[in-house]
Design a protein around this motif. Structure first.
Motif, PDB file in Angstrom:
ATOM      1  N   GLY A  87      97.373  -1.159  59.726  1.00  0.00           N
ATOM      2  CA  GLY A  87      97.718  -0.057  58.844  1.00  0.00           C
ATOM      3  C   GLY A  87      99.080   0.497  59.183  1.00  0.00           C
ATOM      4  N   PRO A  88      99.597   1.412  58.433  1.00  0.00           N
ATOM      5  CA  PRO A  88      99.075   1.819  57.130  1.00  0.00           C
ATOM      6  C   PRO A  88      99.551   0.871  56.031  1.00  0.00           C
ATOM      7  N   ALA A  89      98.633   0.476  55.171  1.00  0.00           N
ATOM      8  CA  ALA A  89      98.962  -0.377  54.033  1.00  0.00           C
ATOM      9  C   ALA A  89      97.842  -0.288  53.000  1.00  0.00           C
ATOM     10  N   PRO A  90      98.200  -0.238  51.734  1.00  0.00           N
ATOM     11  CA  PRO A  90      97.171  -0.305  50.694  1.00  0.00           C
ATOM     12  C   PRO A  90      96.685  -1.742  50.538  1.00  0.00           C
ATOM     13  N   ALA A  91      95.634  -1.941  49.790  1.00  0.00           N
ATOM     14  CA  ALA A  91      95.168  -3.293  49.473  1.00  0.00           C
ATOM     15  C   ALA A  91      96.323  -4.047  48.824  1.00  0.00           C
ATOM     16  N   GLY A  92      96.488  -5.303  49.210  1.00  0.00           N
ATOM     17  CA  GLY A  92      97.554  -6.116  48.647  1.00  0.00           C
ATOM     18  C   GLY A  92      98.849  -6.089  49.430  1.00  0.00           C
ATOM     19  N   LEU A  99      94.870  -0.860  65.831  1.00  0.00           N
ATOM     20  CA  LEU A  99      93.779  -0.761  66.797  1.00  0.00           C
ATOM     21  C   LEU A  99      93.210  -2.154  67.063  1.00  0.00           C
ATOM     22  N   PRO A 100      93.612  -2.770  68.193  1.00  0.00           N
ATOM     23  CA  PRO A 100      93.061  -4.093  68.515  1.00  0.00           C
ATOM     24  C   PRO A 100      91.640  -3.968  69.054  1.00  0.00           C
ATOM     25  N   PHE A 101      90.843  -5.004  68.842  1.00  0.00           N
ATOM     26  CA  PHE A 101      89.495  -5.055  69.386  1.00  0.00           C
ATOM     27  C   PHE A 101      89.528  -5.914  70.638  1.00  0.00           C
ATOM     28  N   GLU A 111      84.661   2.113  69.874  1.00  0.00           N
ATOM     29  CA  GLU A 111      85.140   3.423  69.463  1.00  0.00           C
ATOM     30  C   GLU A 111      86.498   3.682  70.078  1.00  0.00           C
ATOM     31  N   ALA A 112      87.245   4.551  69.429  1.00  0.00           N
ATOM     32  CA  ALA A 112      88.583   4.914  69.892  1.00  0.00           C
ATOM     33  C   ALA A 112      88.916   6.299  69.362  1.00  0.00           C
ATOM     34  N   THR A 113      89.789   6.988  70.064  1.00  0.00           N
ATOM     35  CA  THR A 113      90.280   8.279  69.602  1.00  0.00           C
ATOM     36  C   THR A 113      91.602   8.053  68.870  1.00  0.00           C
ATOM     37  N   TRP A 127      93.912   1.644  55.952  1.00  0.00           N
ATOM     38  CA  TRP A 127      93.589   0.767  57.075  1.00  0.00           C
ATOM     39  C   TRP A 127      92.764  -0.390  56.557  1.00  0.00           C
ATOM     40  N   TYR A 128      92.900  -1.547  57.204  1.00  0.00           N
ATOM     41  CA  TYR A 128      92.048  -2.680  56.892  1.00  0.00           C
ATOM     42  C   TYR A 128      91.673  -3.413  58.159  1.00  0.00           C
ATOM     43  N   ALA A 129      90.498  -4.046  58.106  1.00  0.00           N
ATOM     44  CA  ALA A 129      90.021  -4.876  59.215  1.00  0.00           C
ATOM     45  C   ALA A 129      90.424  -6.305  58.914  1.00  0.00           C
ATOM     46  N   ASN A 130      90.826  -7.022  59.959  1.00  0.00           N
ATOM     47  CA  ASN A 130      91.304  -8.380  59.796  1.00  0.00           C
ATOM     48  C   ASN A 130      90.758  -9.235  60.936  1.00  0.00           C
ATOM     49  N   VAL A 131      90.287 -10.444  60.584  1.00  0.00           N
ATOM     50  CA  VAL A 131      89.813 -11.412  61.576  1.00  0.00           C
ATOM     51  C   VAL A 131      90.668 -12.667  61.425  1.00  0.00           C
TER      52      VAL A 131
END
Length: 149
Positions: A87-92, A99-101, A111-113, A127-131
């Protein structure tokens, strides 16, 4: 004895009503926002042709900015090599990692602050999740985190 019993019952009813009202007040103070996004290859920028799918869910405590999240997926072209929130980004549109996992294996939970700016971007749907996988190093599946109503 009858009068004592009536007073005792009245006191119990008032006490229970007070406890119920206090409990309702505590629930409203939790101030938790829920987010979710369906993850797929078509949402990647650019899209790819894999059959992977998943779900990203997150809960933000607006009082503390603590974010709890769970990402589940299946059907990737191979093992996940990385996963994170961008992020930050809209769809597309694409954006950098925010935030890395620590572990990319499904299910991903943690969890994260967040900073106030991160919480604002998440709340705005940016925000988007990416794998990622070896076959799709730029991202195999993606899901935009949008507020749940």
């Amino acid at each position: 004895m009858n009068r004592y019993g009536t007073l005792l019952r009245a006191a119990l009813v008032v006490g229970a009503a007070s406890a119920a009202l206090a409990g309702c007040g505590m629930m409203s103070k939790a101030n938790v926002a829920s987010f979710g996004g369906t993850m797929n290859a078509a949402s990647e920028v650019p899209p790819n042709m894999t059959r992977g799918s998943g779900m990203a869910e997150a809960w933000l405590n607006r009082d503390t900015n603590v974010l709890k999240y769970k990402i589940t997926y299946t059907g990737l072209s191979g093992p996940a090599t990385a996963a994170h929130f961008h992020g930050p980004a809209p769809a597309g549109a694409n954006a950098g990692v925010v935030l890395p996992f620590s572990n990319a294996a499904s299910p991903i939970e943690g969890e994260a602050t967040l900073t106030p700016a991160q919480a604002a971007d998440l709340s705005a749907g940016k925000w988007y999740a990416n794998v990622h996988t070896a076959a799709n190093p730029g991202g195999e599946i993606r899901g935009q985190l949008l507020p749940k109503m």
